[in-house]
Enzyme design. Sequence first.
Site, short mmCIF file in Angstrom:
data_model
loop_
_atom_site.label_atom_id
_atom_site.label_comp_id
_atom_site.label_asym_id
_atom_site.label_seq_id
_atom_site.Cartn_x
_atom_site.Cartn_y
_atom_site.Cartn_z
N SER A 1 -5.36 -6.29 -2.70
CA SER A 1 -6.20 -5.48 -3.57
C SER A 1 -5.37 -4.99 -4.73
O SER A 1 -4.13 -4.97 -4.67
CB SER A 1 -6.75 -4.28 -2.77
OG SER A 1 -7.31 -3.31 -3.62
N TYR B 1 -4.96 3.45 2.63
CA TYR B 1 -5.47 2.14 2.18
C TYR B 1 -4.43 1.48 1.28
O TYR B 1 -4.11 0.29 1.42
CB TYR B 1 -6.78 2.31 1.43
CG TYR B 1 -7.38 1.00 0.96
CD1 TYR B 1 -7.87 0.08 1.88
CD2 TYR B 1 -7.46 0.68 -0.39
CE1 TYR B 1 -8.41 -1.13 1.47
CE2 TYR B 1 -8.00 -0.51 -0.81
CZ TYR B 1 -8.48 -1.42 0.12
OH TYR B 1 -9.01 -2.62 -0.29
#
Length: 253
Positions: A148, A161
């Site tokens: 990501s 995250y």
Amino acid sequence: MTTLDGAVALVTGASSGIGAATALGLAQNGASIALIGRRRDRLDGVANDITELGAKVLVLEGDLTDPKGAEDMVQETIDRLGRLDVLVNNAGIMLLGTALHTTTEDWDRMVALNVSAMLHITHAAVPYLIDAAATSPRGVSDIVNVSSTAGRVARPSSSVYTLTKFGVNGFTESLRQELLSERVRVSVVAPGTVDTELVDHLRDSIRDAARRQVDSIEPLRPADIADAIGYIVTRDRRVAVNEMLIRAGEQTW
């Protein structure tokens, strides 16, 4: 560009979004597909679409955070489809929140799925990927890890995250160097804002805030990331695409 005719690809998190689109794209390139996910009904829908393309497909419902479960699913792929040429580690979850207002359970869930599950399936798959590189007409096999932009840019309310995605990037680069001599290419794809179900797992207030943040941005589509993964694994063996960063056109972070 090489064809994937005769190759077998295993895709995790394949019941929707990037995983489903990637599975379809690899099937269109000639690969047989093993689908891994937790929602059997959704997996069956993806499998039907792949069957309509004329490709072989295997549905594997299970929990990759269990090392034995991951090992069993790789072994079933080998038993049923005969080999393993491409592994796409796409399964993941994003649970946002500050350290003050989130729970350690949320943090543990992200580490388990975003990191541990990837490690379990990769560890089980590597011997078969090495064998595939040595025996296939392509002369190479592939691992593609989906990271990501959070693996490059840290932002508030996403500390763990971000931790998991920075970890995916580091693991990918080290594994890439380890497997060079085995002709197993290891790549990472880092998507920005994509129109998927990722934000659906957030608590209501955080989900609404996350959606407001991207309201003005036209998001990427899952097929855009699938196209990138397809590009990586269809290069000639002399070409290794180590990393792809793919942001939505209007995304600043």
